[in-house]
Design a protein around this motif. Structure first.
Motif, short mmCIF file in Angstrom:
data_model
loop_
_atom_site.label_atom_id
_atom_site.label_comp_id
_atom_site.label_asym_id
_atom_site.label_seq_id
_atom_site.Cartn_x
_atom_site.Cartn_y
_atom_site.Cartn_z
N ASP A 51 85.32 72.90 87.94
CA ASP A 51 85.67 72.12 86.76
C ASP A 51 84.57 71.80 86.07
N ALA A 52 83.42 71.11 87.02
CA ALA A 52 82.33 70.89 85.63
C ALA A 52 81.30 71.46 85.45
N VAL A 53 81.44 73.15 86.02
CA VAL A 53 81.23 74.55 85.84
C VAL A 53 81.21 75.02 84.57
N ALA A 54 82.80 74.37 84.43
CA ALA A 54 83.38 75.06 83.02
C ALA A 54 83.23 73.71 81.83
N ARG A 55 83.31 72.89 82.33
CA ARG A 55 83.28 71.89 81.11
C ARG A 55 81.68 71.86 80.74
N ALA A 56 80.93 72.00 81.35
CA ALA A 56 79.45 71.90 81.11
C ALA A 56 79.25 72.27 79.65
N VAL A 57 80.04 73.99 80.19
CA VAL A 57 79.50 75.20 78.83
C VAL A 57 80.19 74.38 77.64
N ILE A 58 81.40 73.57 77.95
CA ILE A 58 81.27 73.39 76.46
C ILE A 58 81.52 72.24 75.71
N GLU A 59 81.01 71.39 76.46
CA GLU A 59 80.41 69.98 76.70
C GLU A 59 78.68 70.70 75.27
N ALA A 60 77.82 71.20 76.33
CA ALA A 60 77.36 72.19 75.47
C ALA A 60 77.60 72.32 74.53
N GLY A 61 78.84 73.03 74.28
CA GLY A 61 79.16 73.57 72.45
C GLY A 61 79.56 72.66 71.87
N GLY A 62 79.16 71.26 72.56
CA GLY A 62 79.44 70.26 71.66
C GLY A 62 81.85 69.90 71.34
N HIS A 63 82.03 70.43 72.03
CA HIS A 63 83.42 70.06 72.23
C HIS A 63 84.35 69.12 73.15
N GLY A 64 83.29 68.75 74.06
CA GLY A 64 84.02 67.87 75.20
C GLY A 64 85.12 67.58 75.08
N ASP A 65 84.79 67.05 73.93
CA ASP A 65 86.09 65.68 74.07
C ASP A 65 87.60 66.70 73.70
N HIS A 66 86.98 67.80 73.34
CA HIS A 66 88.27 68.69 72.67
C HIS A 66 89.16 69.46 74.19
N ALA A 118 96.11 80.69 95.10
CA ALA A 118 95.58 81.03 94.10
C ALA A 118 95.40 80.29 93.26
N VAL A 119 95.02 80.44 92.46
CA VAL A 119 94.05 78.82 91.69
C VAL A 119 94.36 80.26 89.92
N THR A 120 94.66 79.30 88.98
CA THR A 120 94.18 79.27 88.04
C THR A 120 93.11 78.53 87.07
N VAL A 121 91.63 79.81 86.12
CA VAL A 121 91.38 79.40 85.84
C VAL A 121 91.24 78.67 84.11
N GLU A 122 91.99 77.76 83.03
CA GLU A 122 92.43 77.56 81.90
C GLU A 122 91.12 76.79 81.27
N PRO A 123 90.49 76.67 81.10
CA PRO A 123 90.39 75.82 79.48
C PRO A 123 90.26 76.45 78.29
N GLY A 124 90.07 75.05 77.46
CA GLY A 124 90.93 75.39 76.62
C GLY A 124 90.09 74.12 75.56
N VAL A 125 89.80 74.79 74.56
CA VAL A 125 89.44 73.17 73.45
C VAL A 125 90.55 73.21 71.95
N TYR A 126 90.90 72.17 72.08
CA TYR A 126 92.24 72.05 71.50
C TYR A 126 91.63 71.13 69.92
N LEU A 127 91.87 71.48 68.60
CA LEU A 127 91.22 70.46 67.45
C LEU A 127 92.66 70.20 66.50
N PRO A 128 92.92 69.28 66.58
CA PRO A 128 94.06 68.42 65.23
C PRO A 128 93.77 69.19 65.00
N GLY A 129 95.49 69.41 63.82
CA GLY A 129 95.64 69.40 62.23
C GLY A 129 94.79 71.10 62.44
#
Ligand code: GLY
Ligand code: MN
Ligand code: MN
Length: 357
Positions: free
Chosen positions: A268-283, A315-326
């Motif tokens: 989880d941390a590996v994928a999350r780090a990519v999204i955090e580095a892109g400025g969307h950790g909170d999303h 058997a696992v999913t890998v499913e990161p997402g970024v959600y921008l309300p509105g």
């Protein structure tokens, strides 16, 4: 014998029990093969008993593994447990996440004093997380037919059709492909609605210039598949492409981190780090993934709070997402089998941003 009752029996000493009462129907199915809606099992080194009521006697005769002695009880199966127990002092484990307070009281009332009731949950689940080759074959087949349904959906186009209509198209295509049913109610969520991770489909037409999150799966021979793709109608703008690319890179990094011995938390941390580095950790407010099998959500968990370690055969999913309300959401989800030195990706649908009408 399938070997499952013996493997379960081997776990009983460390759980401090002599015998396990299995009441969760998914676990009963896993151990015995029974697919009806009222059945329980008792499993221990010397005991393999399956209990159902009158309505399911015939079905059980066909489905239940012959290693199990079949018994019939009244409709409230708890009433049949006492008669099925071996003699002598006994520590009887029960699933404390599943047995109700009422059932526990009834059991205590009916069991002789020589029987101690011991909470012992998650034992069958520990077996279920490691899939046997035949289980992986079923998950693979469910995935393949879900993949084919998605191609059919795209072929018919998205623009001018409602989210609910498209859910219907996917579900019909999966049934026609051989699925018993969808593995969960499919999600088709367009435009700002795609920013809801678990959106319900609406009777709203999809327009041009939207992102559409599509999350669907098939159930085949009891086994589930799970996949998400995010598709653009028309030509997405630069910011949309950027977010899509970020989620895709996080997803690829997560998949590449997977192998037996990694912790669910670290993947989880590996994928999350990519999204955090892109400025969307909170999303990105949910876990990276989950196990899939007889249930659409099971162990192991890939998340910030997971205590699970990945094992070969998960058997696992890998499913990161970024959600921008509105605005919009992007999620990309593959289903993967963990191996000793990496993984096998079961999902075959392409992952680059598809733009369609
Ligand atoms: N389909 C729900 C999920 O992806 O977990
Ligand atoms: Mn999904
Ligand atoms: Mn999922």
């Amino acid at each position: 014998m399938t070997g499952r009752p013996e493997r379960l029996s081997a776990l009983l000493p460390e759980a401090g029990v002599d015998l396990l009462l299995v009441t969760n129907l998914v676990n009963v199915r896993y151990l015995t093969g029974y697919t009806g809606s009222n059945g329980l099992a008792l499993v221990g080194p010397q005991t393999c008993v399956f209990i159902t009521d009158f309505r399911y006697v015939e079905q059980a005769a066909v489905e239940v593994d012959p290693a199990f002695e079949r018994q019939r009880a009244a409709q409230d199966l708890i009433d049949g447990v006492s008669d099925a127990l071996p003699p002598g002092e006994l520590r009887l484990g029960f699933d404390d996440a599943q047995v109700t307070v009422r059932q526990h009281a009834r059991l205590r009332e009916q069991l002789p004093e020589r029987v101690e009731l011991v909470p012992a949950g998650q034992l069958v689940e520990r077996l279920r997380v490691i899939k046997e080759p035949q289980e992986i074959d079923r998950i693979r087949a469910a995935t393949q037919l879900a993949d084919a349904a998605f191609e059919q959906l795209l072929w018919g186009g998205l623009v001018g059709r409602t989210e609910s209509e498209l859910v219907g198209v996917l579900e019909r295509a999966m049934r026609e492909g051989g699925a018993q049913r969808p593995s969960f109610e499919a999600i088709v969520a367009a435009g700002p609605h795609s920013a809801l991770p678990h959106a319900h489909p609406r009777d709203v037409e999809i327009g041009r210039g939207e992102l559409v999150v599509i999350d669907w799966g098939a159930e085949l021979d009891g086994y589930c598949s799970d996949c998400t793709r995010t598709v653009a109608t028309g030509d997405p703008d630069a910011m949309t492409r950027e977010v899509y690319e970020l989620v895709l890179q996080a997803q690829i990094a997560g998949v590449e981190a997977i192998k037996a011995g990694m912790s669910g938390r670290d993947v989880d941390a590996v994928a999350r780090a990519v999204i955090e580095a892109g400025g969307h950790g909170d999303h990105f407010g949910h876990g990276l993934g989950h196990g899939v099998g007889l249930e659409i959500h099971e162990g192991p968990r890939l998340s910030q709070r997971s205590d699970d370690d990945l094992q070969s055969g998960n058997a696992v999913t890998v499913e990161p997402g970024v959600y921008l309300p509105g605005q919009f959401g992007v999620r990309i989800e593959d289903l993967i089998v963990v191996t000793d030195d990496g993984c096998e990706i079961l999902t075959s649908v392409r992952k680059h941003l598809i733009s369609t009408d």
